[in-house]
Write a protein that holds these residues in place. Structure first.
Motif, PDB file in Angstrom:
ATOM      1  N   ALA A 178      -5.290  -4.563  16.256  1.00 23.02           N
ATOM      2  CA  ALA A 178      -6.452  -3.984  15.588  1.00 23.02           C
ATOM      3  C   ALA A 178      -6.059  -2.731  14.811  1.00 23.02           C
ATOM      4  O   ALA A 178      -6.516  -2.515  13.676  1.00 23.02           O
ATOM      5  CB  ALA A 178      -7.540  -3.658  16.610  1.00 23.02           C
ATOM      6  N   LEU A 179      -5.215  -1.896  15.402  1.00 19.72           N
ATOM      7  CA  LEU A 179      -4.767  -0.687  14.705  1.00 19.72           C
ATOM      8  C   LEU A 179      -3.942  -1.030  13.469  1.00 19.72           C
ATOM      9  O   LEU A 179      -4.095  -0.397  12.414  1.00 19.72           O
ATOM     10  CB  LEU A 179      -3.950   0.195  15.648  1.00 19.72           C
ATOM     11  CG  LEU A 179      -4.741   0.926  16.727  1.00 19.72           C
ATOM     12  CD1 LEU A 179      -3.797   1.608  17.709  1.00 19.72           C
ATOM     13  CD2 LEU A 179      -5.669   1.947  16.098  1.00 19.72           C
ATOM     14  N   LEU A 180      -3.082  -2.043  13.577  1.00 17.81           N
ATOM     15  CA  LEU A 180      -2.291  -2.450  12.420  1.00 17.81           C
ATOM     16  C   LEU A 180      -3.173  -2.979  11.299  1.00 17.81           C
ATOM     17  O   LEU A 180      -2.946  -2.685  10.123  1.00 17.81           O
ATOM     18  CB  LEU A 180      -1.257  -3.505  12.828  1.00 17.81           C
ATOM     19  CG  LEU A 180      -0.075  -2.982  13.656  1.00 17.81           C
ATOM     20  CD1 LEU A 180       0.789  -4.137  14.143  1.00 17.81           C
ATOM     21  CD2 LEU A 180       0.757  -2.009  12.844  1.00 17.81           C
ATOM     22  N   GLU A 181      -4.186  -3.761  11.655  1.00 20.55           N
ATOM     23  CA  GLU A 181      -5.119  -4.268  10.648  1.00 20.55           C
ATOM     24  C   GLU A 181      -5.867  -3.120   9.979  1.00 20.55           C
ATOM     25  O   GLU A 181      -6.061  -3.118   8.767  1.00 20.55           O
ATOM     26  CB  GLU A 181      -6.106  -5.260  11.280  1.00 20.55           C
ATOM     27  CG  GLU A 181      -5.500  -6.595  11.613  1.00 20.55           C
ATOM     28  CD  GLU A 181      -4.970  -7.299  10.374  1.00 20.55           C
ATOM     29  OE1 GLU A 181      -5.634  -7.289   9.315  1.00 20.55           O
ATOM     30  OE2 GLU A 181      -3.861  -7.858  10.473  1.00 20.55           O
ATOM     31  N   ARG A 182      -6.289  -2.162  10.774  1.00 22.52           N
ATOM     32  CA  ARG A 182      -7.009  -1.009  10.222  1.00 22.52           C
ATOM     33  C   ARG A 182      -6.101  -0.196   9.301  1.00 22.52           C
ATOM     34  O   ARG A 182      -6.533   0.282   8.253  1.00 22.52           O
ATOM     35  CB  ARG A 182      -7.525  -0.143  11.358  1.00 22.52           C
ATOM     36  CG  ARG A 182      -8.435   0.950  10.904  1.00 22.52           C
ATOM     37  CD  ARG A 182      -9.120   1.600  12.063  1.00 22.52           C
ATOM     38  NE  ARG A 182      -9.899   2.738  11.599  1.00 22.52           N
ATOM     39  CZ  ARG A 182     -10.402   3.655  12.371  1.00 22.52           C
ATOM     40  NH1 ARG A 182     -10.235   3.561  13.667  1.00 22.52           N
ATOM     41  NH2 ARG A 182     -11.075   4.652  11.885  1.00 22.52           N
ATOM     42  N   MET A 183      -4.836  -0.051   9.684  1.00 18.69           N
ATOM     43  CA  MET A 183      -3.886   0.661   8.836  1.00 18.69           C
ATOM     44  C   MET A 183      -3.692  -0.073   7.515  1.00 18.69           C
ATOM     45  O   MET A 183      -3.660   0.551   6.445  1.00 18.69           O
ATOM     46  CB  MET A 183      -2.535   0.800   9.553  1.00 18.69           C
ATOM     47  CG  MET A 183      -2.494   1.875  10.605  1.00 18.69           C
ATOM     48  SD  MET A 183      -0.937   1.939  11.542  1.00 18.69           S
ATOM     49  CE  MET A 183       0.299   1.942  10.287  1.00 18.69           C
ATOM     50  N   LYS A 184      -3.579  -1.417   7.583  1.00 15.82           N
ATOM     51  CA  LYS A 184      -3.424  -2.203   6.359  1.00 15.82           C
ATOM     52  C   LYS A 184      -4.641  -2.027   5.456  1.00 15.82           C
ATOM     53  O   LYS A 184      -4.510  -1.878   4.247  1.00 15.82           O
ATOM     54  CB  LYS A 184      -3.259  -3.683   6.699  1.00 15.82           C
ATOM     55  CG  LYS A 184      -1.861  -4.117   6.942  1.00 15.82           C
ATOM     56  CD  LYS A 184      -1.841  -5.634   7.133  1.00 15.82           C
ATOM     57  CE  LYS A 184      -0.502  -6.110   7.622  1.00 15.82           C
ATOM     58  NZ  LYS A 184      -0.499  -7.550   7.895  1.00 15.82           N
ATOM     59  N   ALA A 185      -5.822  -2.058   6.052  1.00 14.80           N
ATOM     60  CA  ALA A 185      -7.058  -1.934   5.276  1.00 14.80           C
ATOM     61  C   ALA A 185      -7.143  -0.566   4.613  1.00 14.80           C
ATOM     62  O   ALA A 185      -7.663  -0.438   3.499  1.00 14.80           O
ATOM     63  CB  ALA A 185      -8.265  -2.159   6.180  1.00 14.80           C
ATOM     64  N   ASP A 186      -6.621   0.463   5.284  1.00 17.83           N
ATOM     65  CA  ASP A 186      -6.661   1.820   4.730  1.00 17.83           C
ATOM     66  C   ASP A 186      -5.470   2.117   3.835  1.00 17.83           C
ATOM     67  O   ASP A 186      -5.368   3.212   3.280  1.00 17.83           O
ATOM     68  CB  ASP A 186      -6.720   2.858   5.861  1.00 17.83           C
ATOM     69  CG  ASP A 186      -8.036   2.819   6.614  1.00 17.83           C
ATOM     70  OD1 ASP A 186      -9.021   2.274   6.065  1.00 17.83           O
ATOM     71  OD2 ASP A 186      -8.090   3.339   7.751  1.00 17.83           O
ATOM     72  N   GLY A 187      -4.545   1.159   3.718  1.00 21.62           N
ATOM     73  CA  GLY A 187      -3.388   1.343   2.854  1.00 21.62           C
ATOM     74  C   GLY A 187      -2.316   2.240   3.459  1.00 21.62           C
ATOM     75  O   GLY A 187      -1.571   2.898   2.732  1.00 21.62           O
TER      76      GLY A 187
ATOM     77  N   ASP B 248       4.568   5.667   6.130  1.00 18.69           N
ATOM     78  CA  ASP B 248       3.648   6.791   5.943  1.00 18.69           C
ATOM     79  C   ASP B 248       3.351   7.467   7.275  1.00 18.69           C
ATOM     80  O   ASP B 248       3.261   8.684   7.366  1.00 18.69           O
ATOM     81  CB  ASP B 248       2.328   6.328   5.324  1.00 18.69           C
ATOM     82  CG  ASP B 248       2.503   5.788   3.923  1.00 18.69           C
ATOM     83  OD1 ASP B 248       3.506   6.140   3.262  1.00 18.69           O
ATOM     84  OD2 ASP B 248       1.643   4.994   3.498  1.00 18.69           O
ATOM     85  N   LEU B 249       3.189   6.647   8.291  1.00 18.04           N
ATOM     86  CA  LEU B 249       2.801   7.159   9.595  1.00 18.04           C
ATOM     87  C   LEU B 249       3.941   7.874  10.302  1.00 18.04           C
ATOM     88  O   LEU B 249       3.773   8.963  10.835  1.00 18.04           O
ATOM     89  CB  LEU B 249       2.292   6.005  10.464  1.00 18.04           C
ATOM     90  CG  LEU B 249       1.663   6.367  11.794  1.00 18.04           C
ATOM     91  CD1 LEU B 249       0.440   7.234  11.586  1.00 18.04           C
ATOM     92  CD2 LEU B 249       1.296   5.111  12.542  1.00 18.04           C
ATOM     93  N   LEU B 250       5.128   7.273  10.297  1.00 19.94           N
ATOM     94  CA  LEU B 250       6.242   7.808  11.060  1.00 19.94           C
ATOM     95  C   LEU B 250       7.257   8.580  10.230  1.00 19.94           C
ATOM     96  O   LEU B 250       8.080   9.290  10.779  1.00 19.94           O
ATOM     97  CB  LEU B 250       6.972   6.668  11.783  1.00 19.94           C
ATOM     98  CG  LEU B 250       6.138   5.883  12.776  1.00 19.94           C
ATOM     99  CD1 LEU B 250       6.934   4.707  13.302  1.00 19.94           C
ATOM    100  CD2 LEU B 250       5.700   6.765  13.912  1.00 19.94           C
ATOM    101  N   GLY B 251       7.218   8.418   8.950  1.00 22.69           N
ATOM    102  CA  GLY B 251       8.222   9.042   8.105  1.00 22.69           C
ATOM    103  C   GLY B 251       9.328   8.040   7.831  1.00 22.69           C
ATOM    104  O   GLY B 251       9.628   7.181   8.641  1.00 22.69           O
TER     105      GLY B 251
END
Length: 134
Positions: free
Chosen positions: A60-69, A74-77
């Motif tokens: 679910a978090l990965l899908e939300r990240m994809k939806a938000d671009g 970006d998240l980890l560097g």
């Protein structure tokens, strides 16, 4: 513990051990073994359920990240994502001090680590590190 496990897993040894007990004692042991087995199955099922819930949350978090671009970079560097596990090497330090070794060869020292014997001796005699600056 290993020999106990071997005895319980070997049918011939188990039969020989069972001859020493009455049927009532064997049935009591069997019931206790069933209870322990069911407890272990319940623990394993709970662990599997927790793992499945965690995987659903990750998805679910990965899908939300994809939806938000948002990408993993970006998240980890960019250094952490897809890294080969090796630390980034820093540039070697430039030498700060020059001295003549006991064999007459000219050497340099960065000022880090153990002080060369020649410099340590000169400092003990009252000289300053500034005398060795490059």
């Amino acid at each position: 513990m290993n020999s106990l496990l071997q005895n319980l897993n070997n049918i011939r040894t188990l039969r020989a051990m069972a001859r020493e007990f009455s049927v009532e004692v064997l049935e009591d042991m069997l019931e206790k073994l069933r209870i322990v087995t069911e407890e272990r199955r319940a623990e394993m099922a709970e662990m599997e359920q927790q793992r499945a819930e965690q995987q659903q949350k990750i998805a679910a978090l990965l899908e939300r990240m994809k939806a938000d671009g948002i990408s993993a970079e970006d998240l980890l560097g960019s250094q952490l994502v897809g890294g080969n596990g090796q630390a980034k090497k820093r540039k070697p330090r430039e030498p700060k001090y020059r001295y003549i070794d006991t064999d007459g060869t000219e050497k340099t020292w960065t000022g880090q680590g153990r002080t060369p014997k020649v410099i340590a001796t000169a400092l003990a005699e009252g000289k300053s590190l500034d005398d060795f600056l490059i």
